[in-house]
Scaffold this motif. Structure first.
Motif, short mmCIF file in Angstrom:
data_model
loop_
_atom_site.label_atom_id
_atom_site.label_comp_id
_atom_site.label_asym_id
_atom_site.label_seq_id
_atom_site.Cartn_x
_atom_site.Cartn_y
_atom_site.Cartn_z
N ASP A 2 42.25 76.48 93.04
CA ASP A 2 41.82 75.14 93.56
C ASP A 2 40.61 75.06 93.48
OD1 ASP A 2 41.00 76.08 96.25
OD2 ASP A 2 42.97 75.88 97.41
N MET A 3 40.67 73.26 93.61
CA MET A 3 39.29 72.66 93.55
C MET A 3 38.94 73.07 95.23
SD MET A 3 37.44 70.08 93.20
CE MET A 3 38.46 69.10 92.39
N ASN A 4 38.47 74.19 96.52
CA ASN A 4 37.58 74.85 96.88
C ASN A 4 37.37 75.99 96.39
OD1 ASN A 4 37.38 72.22 98.42
ND2 ASN A 4 38.90 73.33 99.52
N GLN A 5 37.98 76.53 95.67
CA GLN A 5 37.93 78.14 95.49
C GLN A 5 36.71 77.48 93.67
OE1 GLN A 5 41.79 78.87 94.23
NE2 GLN A 5 41.20 81.13 94.61
N PHE A 86 40.62 76.08 85.32
CA PHE A 86 40.38 74.61 86.00
C PHE A 86 39.59 73.78 85.22
CE2 PHE A 86 38.39 72.09 89.50
CZ PHE A 86 39.65 72.21 90.56
N GLU A 89 41.80 71.32 82.74
CA GLU A 89 42.87 71.86 83.28
C GLU A 89 42.79 70.11 82.83
OE1 GLU A 89 44.65 72.98 87.34
OE2 GLU A 89 44.68 70.63 87.59
N GLU B 20 34.72 66.61 91.08
CA GLU B 20 35.67 65.63 90.73
C GLU B 20 35.38 64.71 89.49
OE1 GLU B 20 37.83 64.98 94.86
OE2 GLU B 20 36.15 63.48 94.51
#
Lengths: 110, 110
Positions: A2-5, A86, A89, B20
Motif C-alpha cells: 500500500d501507499m505507506n509501505q 506499486f 500500477e 501520489e
DNA sequence: TCGATATTTCATGATTTATGGATATGAATC
DNA sequence: GATTCATATCCATAAATCATGAAATATCGA
C-alpha cells in the motif's frame, strides 16, 4: 503493497548509505552478507549501519537470519518486486497490453 | 543513471504528495495533466505542489510542456525505467539468465 | 498596455532525519 | 559464570526537509 509501505521503502532507499547497502545485497544475491561485512565494505560505523539496516528491514527491502553471533542480511526480492509493481500500477490508465508484461516480468526469482 | 541521480529520484518519490503525483501521472499516461489539475486532484496548495513538481522534474521522473498559461506534466518513463534498472543492477552477482529478463521487460513504451 | 490567470520562486519556521558516543543485549567460548 | 564478539538501542546534536505566505514571472485577452 500500500501507499505507506511504498513510502517507507522509497524513503529508505533515498539515502546514500542505505541505497548502497541495498545494491550490495542485491548483488550478493542468495549468499547475503553479515552486518559487520556490510559496514566494513561501505566504511560506515557499526551503530550507524545497524540503524540503517533496521530502516531497510522495516521497509521490507531486506531481511536477516541469525548465524550464531552474526546476522546475515539478504535483499528481499518480494519486497522490491512489490514496490516496483506499486510504482507502475495502472500505468497508462491500466492498459494491460502495454504495461502488464512489465509487472509480470518482475517475477524474477533471484 | 548514476548513484546521485538514483538518490534524487528515490528521495523525490519517498514523500507522500510526490508519490501520489507520480502515480497520478503514470496513470494519466500520454495525456498528462495540468499543474493546477494535479494540485486540485490531490488537494494541495498550488505553491506547495509547484515545489513538489519541481523536485520530481529535477529528479527526471516527470517533465512538462507549456500550453499557453498552463504547464502540462507527464510521467517520464525513461526516468523511471532507468531507476528500476539501477536498483536491480548486477542482481545475483550479474547472473544474466536470472535477472536480465526483468531489466529487458522494463522497456515498456507507455 | 492593463488586468486576470497559472505557475514559480523566495524566505522562514517547524518537523524530521542522520550520526556518533555510550551502553545494552544475545550468543559463543573458556 | 565470566569474557568476548557481533549487533542493537538510547540519547543528544547537527543537518536536511517540508509546508506556508508573500512576492515574482509568464501568458493571454481586451
Amino acid at each position: 503493497m500500500d501507499m505507506n509501505q511504498a513510502l517507507d521503502a522509497l524513503a529508505a532507499l533515498g539515502q546514500k548509505t542505505r541505497l548502497e547497502v541495498f545494491r550490495l545485497l542485491v548483488k550478493a544475491g542468495t549468499d547475503g552478507m553479515h552486518a559487520g561485512e556490510i559496514a566494513e565494505a561501505l566504511n560506515v560505523r557499526q551503530n550507524t549501519m545497524s540503524a540503517n539496516l533496521a530502516v531497510l528491514a522495516r521497509a521490507g527491502l531486506i531481511r536477516n537470519e541469525r548465524e550464531g553471533r552474526n546476522l546475515r542480511y539478504f535483499a528481499d526480492m518480494d519486497g522490491i518486486r512489490g514496490l516496483l509493481a506499486f510504482l507502475m500500477e495502472d500505468c497508462c490508465g491500466g492498459n494491460p497490453t502495454l504495461c502488464q508484461p512489465v509487472l509480470d516480468a518482475l517475477a524474477c526469482e533471484c
